[in-house]
Design a protein around this motif. Sequence first.
Motif, PDB file in Angstrom:
ATOM      1  N   MET A 158       0.845  -1.175   0.000  1.00  0.00           N
ATOM      2  CA  MET A 158       0.000   0.000   0.000  1.00  0.00           C
ATOM      3  C   MET A 158       0.891   1.240   0.000  1.00  0.00           C
ATOM      4  O   MET A 158       1.801   1.357   0.812  1.00  0.00           O
ATOM      5  N   PRO A 159       0.666   2.143  -0.963  1.00  0.00           N
ATOM      6  CA  PRO A 159       1.513   3.335  -1.004  1.00  0.00           C
ATOM      7  C   PRO A 159       1.165   4.287   0.137  1.00  0.00           C
ATOM      8  O   PRO A 159       0.009   4.399   0.541  1.00  0.00           O
ATOM      9  N   SER A 160       2.176   4.970   0.637  1.00  0.00           N
ATOM     10  CA  SER A 160       1.899   6.009   1.635  1.00  0.00           C
ATOM     11  C   SER A 160       1.248   7.186   0.922  1.00  0.00           C
ATOM     12  O   SER A 160       1.370   7.347  -0.302  1.00  0.00           O
ATOM     13  N   ALA A 161       0.541   8.017   1.673  1.00  0.00           N
ATOM     14  CA  ALA A 161      -0.088   9.214   1.097  1.00  0.00           C
ATOM     15  C   ALA A 161       0.969  10.106   0.465  1.00  0.00           C
ATOM     16  O   ALA A 161       0.747  10.675  -0.612  1.00  0.00           O
ATOM     17  N   ASP A 162       2.136  10.203   1.084  1.00  0.00           N
ATOM     18  CA  ASP A 162       3.222  11.024   0.543  1.00  0.00           C
ATOM     19  C   ASP A 162       3.705  10.483  -0.803  1.00  0.00           C
ATOM     20  O   ASP A 162       3.911  11.243  -1.754  1.00  0.00           O
ATOM     21  N   THR A 163       3.875   9.171  -0.891  1.00  0.00           N
ATOM     22  CA  THR A 163       4.321   8.558  -2.149  1.00  0.00           C
ATOM     23  C   THR A 163       3.304   8.808  -3.254  1.00  0.00           C
ATOM     24  O   THR A 163       3.673   9.179  -4.374  1.00  0.00           O
ATOM     25  N   LEU A 164       2.048   8.627  -2.954  1.00  0.00           N
ATOM     26  CA  LEU A 164       0.998   8.842  -3.956  1.00  0.00           C
ATOM     27  C   LEU A 164       0.991  10.293  -4.425  1.00  0.00           C
ATOM     28  O   LEU A 164       0.893  10.569  -5.621  1.00  0.00           O
ATOM     29  N   GLU A 165       1.128  11.225  -3.511  1.00  0.00           N
ATOM     30  CA  GLU A 165       1.163  12.650  -3.885  1.00  0.00           C
ATOM     31  C   GLU A 165       2.400  12.980  -4.715  1.00  0.00           C
ATOM     32  O   GLU A 165       2.323  13.764  -5.667  1.00  0.00           O
ATOM     33  N   ARG A 166       3.545  12.383  -4.391  1.00  0.00           N
ATOM     34  CA  ARG A 166       4.760  12.607  -5.191  1.00  0.00           C
ATOM     35  C   ARG A 166       4.595  12.042  -6.600  1.00  0.00           C
ATOM     36  O   ARG A 166       5.020  12.653  -7.582  1.00  0.00           O
ATOM     37  N   PHE A 167       3.956  10.866  -6.712  1.00  0.00           N
ATOM     38  CA  PHE A 167       3.690  10.278  -8.028  1.00  0.00           C
ATOM     39  C   PHE A 167       2.799  11.198  -8.857  1.00  0.00           C
ATOM     40  O   PHE A 167       3.113  11.511 -10.011  1.00  0.00           O
ATOM     41  N   ILE A 168       1.699  11.641  -8.278  1.00  0.00           N
ATOM     42  CA  ILE A 168       0.776  12.524  -8.995  1.00  0.00           C
ATOM     43  C   ILE A 168       1.485  13.816  -9.411  1.00  0.00           C
ATOM     44  O   ILE A 168       1.333  14.277 -10.545  1.00  0.00           O
ATOM     45  N   ALA A 169       2.283  14.380  -8.516  1.00  0.00           N
ATOM     46  CA  ALA A 169       3.011  15.616  -8.835  1.00  0.00           C
ATOM     47  C   ALA A 169       3.965  15.413 -10.001  1.00  0.00           C
ATOM     48  O   ALA A 169       4.099  16.293 -10.869  1.00  0.00           O
ATOM     49  N   ARG A 170       4.635  14.258 -10.050  1.00  0.00           N
ATOM     50  CA  ARG A 170       5.557  13.966 -11.163  1.00  0.00           C
ATOM     51  C   ARG A 170       4.811  13.928 -12.490  1.00  0.00           C
ATOM     52  O   ARG A 170       5.247  14.492 -13.480  1.00  0.00           O
ATOM     53  N   VAL A 171       3.668  13.240 -12.499  1.00  0.00           N
ATOM     54  CA  VAL A 171       2.890  13.140 -13.736  1.00  0.00           C
ATOM     55  C   VAL A 171       2.355  14.520 -14.118  1.00  0.00           C
ATOM     56  O   VAL A 171       2.445  14.924 -15.281  1.00  0.00           O
ATOM     57  N   GLU A 172       1.826  15.269 -13.156  1.00  0.00           N
ATOM     58  CA  GLU A 172       1.297  16.599 -13.464  1.00  0.00           C
ATOM     59  C   GLU A 172       2.390  17.563 -13.925  1.00  0.00           C
ATOM     60  O   GLU A 172       2.098  18.523 -14.633  1.00  0.00           O
ATOM     61  N   ALA A 173       3.629  17.293 -13.564  1.00  0.00           N
ATOM     62  CA  ALA A 173       4.764  18.092 -14.048  1.00  0.00           C
ATOM     63  C   ALA A 173       5.213  17.625 -15.432  1.00  0.00           C
ATOM     64  O   ALA A 173       6.206  18.119 -15.972  1.00  0.00           O
ATOM     65  N   ASN A 174       4.475  16.657 -15.993  1.00  0.00           N
ATOM     66  CA  ASN A 174       4.769  16.074 -17.307  1.00  0.00           C
ATOM     67  C   ASN A 174       6.118  15.359 -17.344  1.00  0.00           C
ATOM     68  O   ASN A 174       6.718  15.220 -18.401  1.00  0.00           O
ATOM     69  N   ALA A 175       6.552  14.869 -16.200  1.00  0.00           N
ATOM     70  CA  ALA A 175       7.761  14.058 -16.107  1.00  0.00           C
ATOM     71  C   ALA A 175       7.326  12.592 -16.136  1.00  0.00           C
ATOM     72  O   ALA A 175       7.534  11.835 -15.183  1.00  0.00           O
ATOM     73  N   HIS A 176       6.710  12.199 -17.242  1.00  0.00           N
ATOM     74  CA  HIS A 176       6.120  10.864 -17.346  1.00  0.00           C
ATOM     75  C   HIS A 176       7.169   9.751 -17.301  1.00  0.00           C
ATOM     76  O   HIS A 176       6.967   8.746 -16.617  1.00  0.00           O
ATOM     77  N   VAL A 177       8.257   9.930 -18.010  1.00  0.00           N
ATOM     78  CA  VAL A 177       9.315   8.905 -18.003  1.00  0.00           C
ATOM     79  C   VAL A 177       9.884   8.778 -16.596  1.00  0.00           C
ATOM     80  O   VAL A 177      10.051   7.666 -16.085  1.00  0.00           O
ATOM     81  N   GLU A 178      10.145   9.909 -15.966  1.00  0.00           N
ATOM     82  CA  GLU A 178      10.703   9.896 -14.619  1.00  0.00           C
ATOM     83  C   GLU A 178       9.735   9.257 -13.622  1.00  0.00           C
ATOM     84  O   GLU A 178      10.156   8.531 -12.722  1.00  0.00           O
ATOM     85  N   ALA A 179       8.439   9.511 -13.787  1.00  0.00           N
ATOM     86  CA  ALA A 179       7.441   8.892 -12.914  1.00  0.00           C
ATOM     87  C   ALA A 179       7.488   7.373 -13.040  1.00  0.00           C
ATOM     88  O   ALA A 179       7.419   6.657 -12.035  1.00  0.00           O
ATOM     89  N   VAL A 180       7.611   6.885 -14.265  1.00  0.00           N
ATOM     90  CA  VAL A 180       7.709   5.432 -14.469  1.00  0.00           C
ATOM     91  C   VAL A 180       8.961   4.895 -13.783  1.00  0.00           C
ATOM     92  O   VAL A 180       8.910   3.897 -13.052  1.00  0.00           O
ATOM     93  N   GLU A 181      10.081   5.554 -14.013  1.00  0.00           N
ATOM     94  CA  GLU A 181      11.344   5.071 -13.451  1.00  0.00           C
ATOM     95  C   GLU A 181      11.343   5.098 -11.921  1.00  0.00           C
ATOM     96  O   GLU A 181      11.926   4.224 -11.288  1.00  0.00           O
ATOM     97  N   GLU A 182      10.676   6.063 -11.327  1.00  0.00           N
ATOM     98  CA  GLU A 182      10.691   6.220  -9.877  1.00  0.00           C
ATOM     99  C   GLU A 182       9.640   5.389  -9.145  1.00  0.00           C
ATOM    100  O   GLU A 182       9.864   4.988  -8.006  1.00  0.00           O
ATOM    101  N   PHE A 183       8.478   5.163  -9.773  1.00  0.00           N
ATOM    102  CA  PHE A 183       7.352   4.622  -9.021  1.00  0.00           C
ATOM    103  C   PHE A 183       6.847   3.254  -9.481  1.00  0.00           C
ATOM    104  O   PHE A 183       5.943   2.709  -8.851  1.00  0.00           O
ATOM    105  N   TYR A 184       7.396   2.691 -10.551  1.00  0.00           N
ATOM    106  CA  TYR A 184       6.929   1.384 -11.035  1.00  0.00           C
ATOM    107  C   TYR A 184       7.928   0.301 -10.657  1.00  0.00           C
ATOM    108  O   TYR A 184       9.142   0.515 -10.704  1.00  0.00           O
ATOM    109  N   ALA A 185       7.410  -0.862 -10.314  1.00  0.00           N
ATOM    110  CA  ALA A 185       8.262  -2.017 -10.027  1.00  0.00           C
ATOM    111  C   ALA A 185       8.948  -2.476 -11.316  1.00  0.00           C
ATOM    112  O   ALA A 185       8.408  -2.294 -12.414  1.00  0.00           O
ATOM    113  N   ALA A 186      10.117  -3.052 -11.185  1.00  0.00           N
ATOM    114  CA  ALA A 186      10.893  -3.492 -12.349  1.00  0.00           C
ATOM    115  C   ALA A 186      10.105  -4.440 -13.242  1.00  0.00           C
ATOM    116  O   ALA A 186      10.213  -4.386 -14.471  1.00  0.00           O
TER     117      ALA A 186
END
Length: 124
Positions: free
Chosen positions: A1-29
């Motif tokens: 289960m993601p922490s609220a902080d992790t979920l907010e950081r993920f959403i912020a990355r996507v909203e910043a249009n850092a889509h590749v970085e969001a994948v690299e940071e938040f998706y399992a291998a």
Amino acid sequence: MPSADTLERFIARVEANAHVEAVEEFYAADSTMQENQNPPRIGRDKHAENERKVMARARSVSSTCVRPVFVNGDHVVIRWIFHFEWQDGSHTHMEELAYQRWEGERIAEETFFYDPAQRVPKKP
């Protein structure tokens, strides 16, 4: 289960249009990503490669999370609105639901649900 902080950081990355970085940071291998009923892509590296290809075709992208975000244990549902301006001057406006299963702080499975007709670029 993601922490609220992790979920907010993920959403912020996507909203910043850092889509590749969001994948690299938040998706399992070994994560899976599926669009509607299409076969899933498997592996974070493939997801990142796909995002790079899409972003290379775009002149600009706007990504917005429509709240509330629904969280139930390891499952998260996010409503996204994306607007793409393509290099050829056409544009695409998409609204989708992302259904995610998290393992700890990483996305393990994600399925996007959207009307495929939205993917057809509109000419200026």
